[in-house]
Motif scaffolding. Sequence first.
Motif, PDB file in Angstrom:
ATOM      1  N   SER A  42       0.820  -1.210   0.000  1.00 36.87           N
ATOM      2  CA  SER A  42       0.000   0.000   0.000  1.00 36.87           C
ATOM      3  C   SER A  42       0.858   1.265   0.000  1.00 36.87           C
ATOM      4  O   SER A  42       0.616   2.193  -0.773  1.00 36.87           O
ATOM      5  N   LYS A  43       1.877   1.312   0.845  1.00 40.71           N
ATOM      6  CA  LYS A  43       2.761   2.488   0.896  1.00 40.71           C
ATOM      7  C   LYS A  43       3.503   2.661  -0.422  1.00 40.71           C
ATOM      8  O   LYS A  43       3.669   3.775  -0.905  1.00 40.71           O
ATOM      9  N   ARG A  44       3.950   1.550  -1.002  1.00 44.45           N
ATOM     10  CA  ARG A  44       4.648   1.640  -2.285  1.00 44.45           C
ATOM     11  C   ARG A  44       3.708   2.110  -3.391  1.00 44.45           C
ATOM     12  O   ARG A  44       4.100   2.902  -4.247  1.00 44.45           O
ATOM     13  N   VAL A 119      -5.964   7.186  -3.402  1.00 42.39           N
ATOM     14  CA  VAL A 119      -6.760   6.088  -2.863  1.00 42.39           C
ATOM     15  C   VAL A 119      -6.415   4.837  -3.663  1.00 42.39           C
ATOM     16  O   VAL A 119      -6.257   4.884  -4.878  1.00 42.39           O
ATOM     17  N   GLU A 120      -6.237   3.745  -2.934  1.00 42.06           N
ATOM     18  CA  GLU A 120      -5.978   2.469  -3.583  1.00 42.06           C
ATOM     19  C   GLU A 120      -7.316   1.879  -4.007  1.00 42.06           C
ATOM     20  O   GLU A 120      -8.212   1.695  -3.185  1.00 42.06           O
ATOM     21  N   ILE A 121      -7.439   1.590  -5.281  1.00 39.56           N
ATOM     22  CA  ILE A 121      -8.671   0.992  -5.794  1.00 39.56           C
ATOM     23  C   ILE A 121      -8.606  -0.522  -5.618  1.00 39.56           C
ATOM     24  O   ILE A 121      -9.581  -1.169  -5.291  1.00 39.56           O
ATOM     25  N   ASP A 122      -7.435  -1.053  -5.848  1.00 42.39           N
ATOM     26  CA  ASP A 122      -7.188  -2.484  -5.765  1.00 42.39           C
ATOM     27  C   ASP A 122      -5.696  -2.659  -5.534  1.00 42.39           C
ATOM     28  O   ASP A 122      -4.959  -1.679  -5.472  1.00 42.39           O
ATOM     29  N   LEU A 123      -5.243  -3.871  -5.454  1.00 35.58           N
ATOM     30  CA  LEU A 123      -3.830  -4.125  -5.225  1.00 35.58           C
ATOM     31  C   LEU A 123      -2.968  -3.525  -6.331  1.00 35.58           C
ATOM     32  O   LEU A 123      -1.845  -3.111  -6.096  1.00 35.58           O
ATOM     33  N   MET A 124      -3.513  -3.446  -7.549  1.00 34.91           N
ATOM     34  CA  MET A 124      -2.742  -2.951  -8.688  1.00 34.91           C
ATOM     35  C   MET A 124      -3.422  -1.778  -9.384  1.00 34.91           C
ATOM     36  O   MET A 124      -3.283  -1.581 -10.596  1.00 34.91           O
ATOM     37  N   TRP A 154      -4.899   4.976 -12.372  1.00 36.74           N
ATOM     38  CA  TRP A 154      -3.777   4.214 -12.903  1.00 36.74           C
ATOM     39  C   TRP A 154      -3.945   2.736 -12.582  1.00 36.74           C
ATOM     40  O   TRP A 154      -4.468   2.392 -11.535  1.00 36.74           O
ATOM     41  N   ARG A 155      -3.455   1.880 -13.481  1.00 35.52           N
ATOM     42  CA  ARG A 155      -3.396   0.441 -13.189  1.00 35.52           C
ATOM     43  C   ARG A 155      -1.982  -0.042 -13.445  1.00 35.52           C
ATOM     44  O   ARG A 155      -1.275   0.483 -14.303  1.00 35.52           O
ATOM     45  N   GLN A 156      -1.596  -1.043 -12.683  1.00 36.62           N
ATOM     46  CA  GLN A 156      -0.254  -1.594 -12.803  1.00 36.62           C
ATOM     47  C   GLN A 156      -0.306  -2.844 -13.660  1.00 36.62           C
ATOM     48  O   GLN A 156      -1.178  -3.696 -13.486  1.00 36.62           O
ATOM     49  N   THR A 157       0.636  -2.949 -14.583  1.00 38.77           N
ATOM     50  CA  THR A 157       0.703  -4.118 -15.454  1.00 38.77           C
ATOM     51  C   THR A 157       1.439  -5.256 -14.745  1.00 38.77           C
ATOM     52  O   THR A 157       2.039  -5.054 -13.691  1.00 38.77           O
TER      53      THR A 157
END
Length: 175
Positions: A42-44, A119-124, A154-157
């Motif tokens: 989460s912090k990252r 805000v974190e939407i999901d893990l990625m 944003w989403r992480q690949t």
Amino acid sequence: MPAVLGLTSDAKPSSPSPTNGDGPFRSSSNKMGGNKRLDTISKRNHAAAREIETLLWRALCDSPEAAKEYMAEDCVMINPLFAGSDAPMGKDTNPSIEEVLKGGEPWTGFRFHGDPLVVEIDLMAVALVYKVSLFKASKKGGIREVVATASSSWRQTAGADWLLCAQHVAYADEE
């Protein structure tokens, strides 16, 4: 107290810390985002969101076309600062995001008003909201400031790259 495997319960370290001398050694995982420990996903993610948003605006200011590097193929946005209108854009709209960025004029610089809220939407996936000022040097010699509000998702690949999925920018009322 005696040391067992190099660990003690002493309040003061027996030797100076490699970081600043006043605390225990800190892992190198605390580099991004300042001197805060980034010891959780989460912090990252929060630190990465602020960093990638800064990189996006730097690209938009230096060479708008270069900002495509940070955008997902299915990215959608409303950005009157570059498009000249508040019409939604995507890859299949007229004009498309690619066409707007290709013909976009660079700005001189930008400045966030405080830290963007994340805000974190999901893990990625993450979203940010913030207020931003953009600056443009006028041909008459002055600097023009435009204040806007913005929201980005944003989403992480799988390869750990962050890609912009959606952005909404609107002119802010001057205070």
